[in-house]
Design a protein around this motif. Structure first.
Motif: not given
Length: 418
Positions: A112, A115, A119, A137, A140, A168, A172, A189, A192, A195-196
């Motif tokens: 993270f 990433a 970013w 965090y 996103t 990035s 994620l 998870h 994540m 967010k991806s």
């Protein structure tokens, strides 16, 4: 590095994929373990060099002001020494050098952090920003607001920044798929994966409406398309695993998502290269053939992330069997897993892949031209779309199914013969 140019690997002694995968060590010790399971001198030395580089990159990632011997040739990445690399490049090399078979045990926080650096792609390379992960965090979370400009809109003309933002999102997704001994981290998870998905969705929206894409933009479009749906399928799988969805609800959501994936692929098919459209089509085809067509959900089909597709492991440079692949098909119940390298046609002079990576290069007839292959892919997408609509709307699909049935049979025969 010059000393490695004279080495001649004995490929019969190179470790099998299965041997490497048996080592469930901490992610930072991956290359050390690879060095212990091979008796080929070249593989051992390159694995040791990869471990050395990873350790140095990790130290620099945590301490940007750290300096190493400027004369050390083992810390050259291309023509750039580690000391001279900005943090965006450090994070890139660190991530891509983790190893394509690394299970990333307990790597979540480190990933993270990398990433977050990718970013923001910071220019400064000598200071630690304690708030970078908090900003990442939060930022996103706002990507769903299409009326609000953000980091991606700020750099739409900066190809390097966009490629790192796309990377990035890959990181994620790797977090969402990683293993962890920390229950609190495991609960993150799904977050994540979401967010991806958000990053990939915004990138896809940008490039899907553009015409005459440059080569790097075509790659970003393809990566964002794969990442967009792989992140959603991963979140769906995690929800089933934690009991949020029963099998019937899971299969319904699965088919809904697959239908969206096929439609999105059809939307941008004419904007991608044959190789990229084939990868997107083939993964959708496997999802349909192995699960939807069989009316069950025993297989998990995934596109690979960049560290698996294009690992910075130096195996290719030194003529070692490559450990890179395009797709993963697993049976969660049995634990069996297939790593698949996709080719539109058979290449007799292709560099070898490590034993344990299956190359599928016979979906299309060998005499077909690239234009004919493209037409066949588009036809397959259209027919798959029709069949999925039939499942979801209960209205009979009246179109032809000759090609998609041929492709489905190819997939099913391949898995039946293994």
């Amino acid at each position: 590095m010059a000393a490695y140019e004279t080495l001649h690997p004995n490929t019969s002694l190179v470790p099998l994929v299965e041997q490497i995968q048996m080592n469930e060590v901490n992610f930072n010790a991956y290359w050390k373990e690879v060095a212990t399971v091979t008796t080929d001198e070249t593989t051992t030395r390159i694995a040791e060099l990869n471990q050395y580089r990873h350790t140095a990159l990790n130290a620099r990632l945590k301490n940007p002001g750290l300096k190493f011997d400027p004369q050390n040739p083992n810390l050259l990445f291309g023509r750039t020494h580690l000391n001279d690399m900005r943090m965006g490049r450090v994070a890139t090399e660190w991530y891509l050098g983790l190893g394509s078979l690394n299970p990333l045990n307990d790597a979540g926080l480190d990933l993270f952090y990398a990433a977050a650096i990718l970013w923001e792609n910071p220019v400064k390379s000598s200071s630690v920003d304690e708030h970078i992960m908090y900003r990442f965090y939060g930022e996103t979370d706002y990507l769903n607001d299409r009326n609000k400009t953000g980091r991606i809109e700020e750099v739409t003309t900066d190809s390097l920044a966009l490629s790192r933002i796309a990377l990035s999102a890959q990181v994620l997704l790797d977090i969402a798929r990683s293993t962890t001994s920390n229950p609190a981290e495991a609960k993150q998870h799904i977050t994540m994966a979401k967010k991806s998905e958000k990053i990939n969705q915004r990138l896809f929206d940008i490039f899907a409406v553009k015409n005459d894409l440059a080569d790097n933009q075509k790659r970003l479009l393809s990566d964002s398309l794969k990442g967009l749906y792989d992140a959603q399928f991963e979140a769906l799988e995690l929800k089933r695993n934690n009991g949020s969805y029963n099998d019937d609800r899971y299969m319904y959501e699965y088919n809904q998502l697959l239908s969206k994936q096929v439609k999105s692929t059809m939307q941008v098919a004419d904007k991608m290269t044959n190789g990229d459209i084939y990868e997107n089509y083939f993964v959708a085809l496997m999802r349909y053939s192995l699960n939807t067509w069989r009316e069950q959900s025993n297989y998990k089909v995934m596109c690979t992330t960049r560290r698996q597709d294009e690992p910075h492991d130096q195996f290719r440079q030194y003529n070692l069997p490559r450990i890179s692949y395009d797709a993963i098909v697993s049976e969660p119940m049995s634990g069996q897993k297939k790593l698949i390298q996709l080719k539109t046609y058979h290449q007799t002079d292709e560099e070898p892949y490590a034993e344990g990576i299956d190359t599928i290069d016979d979906l299309f007839e060998p005499e077909l031209s690239n234009k004919q292959i493209s037409l066949e892919i588009n036809t397959g997408l259209s027919q798959m779309n029709g069949l999925l609509n039939e499942i979801l709307t209960k209205k009979r699909y009246e179109g032809s199914t000759n090609l998609i049935n041929k492709h489905i049979n190819h997939i099913n025969n391949y898995f039946a013969s293994e």
